[in-house]
Design an enzyme around this catalytic site. Structure first.
Site, PDB file in Angstrom:
ATOM      1  N   ALA A 241       0.848  -1.234  -0.016  1.00 64.93           N
ATOM      2  CA  ALA A 241      -0.022   0.066  -0.053  1.00 64.93           C
ATOM      3  C   ALA A 241       0.812   1.321   0.017  1.00 64.93           C
ATOM      4  O   ALA A 241       2.150   1.145   0.063  1.00 64.93           O
ATOM      5  CB  ALA A 241      -0.800  -0.024   1.118  1.00 64.93           C
ATOM      6  N   HIS A 242       0.155   2.315  -0.120  1.00 65.95           N
ATOM      7  CA  HIS A 242       0.887   3.752  -0.279  1.00 65.95           C
ATOM      8  C   HIS A 242       1.791   4.021   1.162  1.00 65.95           C
ATOM      9  O   HIS A 242       1.420   3.740   2.261  1.00 65.95           O
ATOM     10  CB  HIS A 242      -0.127   4.799  -0.394  1.00 65.95           C
ATOM     11  CG  HIS A 242      -1.220   4.979   0.471  1.00 65.95           C
ATOM     12  ND1 HIS A 242      -2.320   5.859   0.498  1.00 65.95           N
ATOM     13  CD2 HIS A 242      -1.321   4.445   1.642  1.00 65.95           C
ATOM     14  CE1 HIS A 242      -3.166   5.986   1.280  1.00 65.95           C
ATOM     15  NE2 HIS A 242      -2.720   5.132   2.164  1.00 65.95           N
ATOM     16  N   ASN A 243       2.815   4.614   0.637  1.00 65.23           N
ATOM     17  CA  ASN A 243       3.618   5.192   1.763  1.00 65.23           C
ATOM     18  C   ASN A 243       4.632   3.827   2.421  1.00 65.23           C
ATOM     19  O   ASN A 243       5.139   4.152   3.517  1.00 65.23           O
ATOM     20  CB  ASN A 243       3.270   6.141   2.537  1.00 65.23           C
ATOM     21  CG  ASN A 243       3.140   7.337   1.944  1.00 65.23           C
ATOM     22  OD1 ASN A 243       1.991   7.586   1.556  1.00 65.23           O
ATOM     23  ND2 ASN A 243       3.924   8.196   1.835  1.00 65.23           N
TER      24      ASN A 243
END
Length: 340
Positions: A241-243
């Site tokens: 997922a993001h980051n």
């Protein structure tokens, strides 16, 4: 391609026991060996096949004690599994070395920068300001977005989609239909019960010598970068997922899901179907066994964790052993209550 046993032994620094002039043209499993193939023995469970295998040559440990004379010529090395892997890699490199040029139809924007000795397959699209390093091979039906950077000697398999601003280092492999840089799962709930999309303005950065499996997805950061560290290996069907930040030389098996903003350290091993909660950290050298759920930060490096929520694997196995005894315990309690 054909090679002698002596040539192969020289490549993997092995010692030949048998006919070094034998010709090898293919690979085989030790139990399925046939004339002209080479195999290896690394797992003691397969030793029985060593003596009757019809492979022309077999790579074995330099310390292997023979119970009888095998049919095959032997190549003795310090580490058979590693030596066989090196041999496969060298063969793959030689097979791919002739693949250069740009096949048509394909689209390459005039502002794109291309290195030397590239191969670009049919129906590939390379958009504005993209950069591809020398020696890389881009197979058919690959989509390379605006400002994407791909380093040298990379291999991008068919159907891969690299969204805008993705950065890929040198010597990386991305397998078929992986999607790198799609929007992270960012939605803000509204008072009326609807959701508003949060713009995902960051990118994905993949460092050198990373391998990414087929149908894996790595989301771009909301701000900053989602990062995959040097030398890490990600299996098929993984969601990052993001980051998220994955450290160096970490291996993540199939069907793992890592939630947003989590940081995984160096040299970690994450088993299949593990779920990792968001906004936590996992210390370096952590092993998480298959189908576990990591719900909180792991601060102590070097642990093996199992279960959901994940805990030290010894404790998890003890709990499982007790759970298996519950039906018998329940029956004993029922019998005791009936007697009373």
């Amino acid at each position: 391609m054909k090679f002698t046993v002596d040539q192969i032994a020289g490549l993997i620094h092995g010692t030949v026991d048998g006919n070094g002039a034998d010709i090898i043209s293919d690979f085989s499993k030790i139990e399925e060996g046939k004339a002209g193939t080479i195999s290896f023995l690394a797992n003691p469970k397969y030793e029985a096949f060593l003596y009757d295998s019809k492979a022309t040559a077999i790579i074995i440990s330099e310390d292997q004690i023979l119970k009888k004379k095998p049919l095959a010529t032997l190549i003795r090395v310090a580490n058979p599994y590693l030596s066989f892997t090196v041999l496969l890699q060298k063969y793959q490199e030689m097979m791919a070395s002739n693949e250069t040029g740009i096949q048509q139809p394909s689209f390459i924007d005039s502002s794109a920068t291309l290195g030397e000795n590239l191969f670009i397959g049919t129906f590939t699209s390379i958009n504005r300001n993209a950069k591809i390093g020398s020696g890389s091979r881009i197979m058919n039906n690959v989509s390379i977005g605006v400002n994407v950077e791909i380093g040298e000697n990379c291999l991008i398999y068919p159907g891969v989609i690299l969204y805008a601003d993705t950065k890929i280092g040198n010597n990386c492999i991305i397998h078929a239909n992986a999607v790198i840089g799609s929007d992270g799962f960012g939605f803000a709930p509204q008072p009326d019960g609807t959701f508003t999309s949060i713009p995902q303005l960051g990118n994905v950065v993949i460092e050198d010598h990373v391998s990414i499996g087929a149908n894996t997805t790595i989301d771009r950061a909301t701000m900053g970068s989602t990062k995959i560290g040097k030398g890490s290996k990600i299996d098929n069907l993984v969601q990052i997922a993001h980051n998220v930040e994955v450290g160096q030389n970490t291996a993540i098996a199939a069907q793992v899901g890592v939630s947003g903003s989590t940081k995984i350290g160096d040299h970690c091993l994450i088993g299949g179907q593990v779920g990792v909660a968001g906004h936590i950290s996992i210390a370096s050298h952590t092993i998480v066994t298959a189908q576990s759920g990591v719900t909180k930060t792991v601060k102590t490096p070097g642990q093996t964790l199992g279960g959901t929520p994940a805990s030290p694997n010894v404790d998890y196995l003890k709990r499982n052993a007790l759970i298996r005894q519950l039906p018998d315990l329940f029956e004993k309690i029922n019998q005791t209550m009936k007697v009373e």
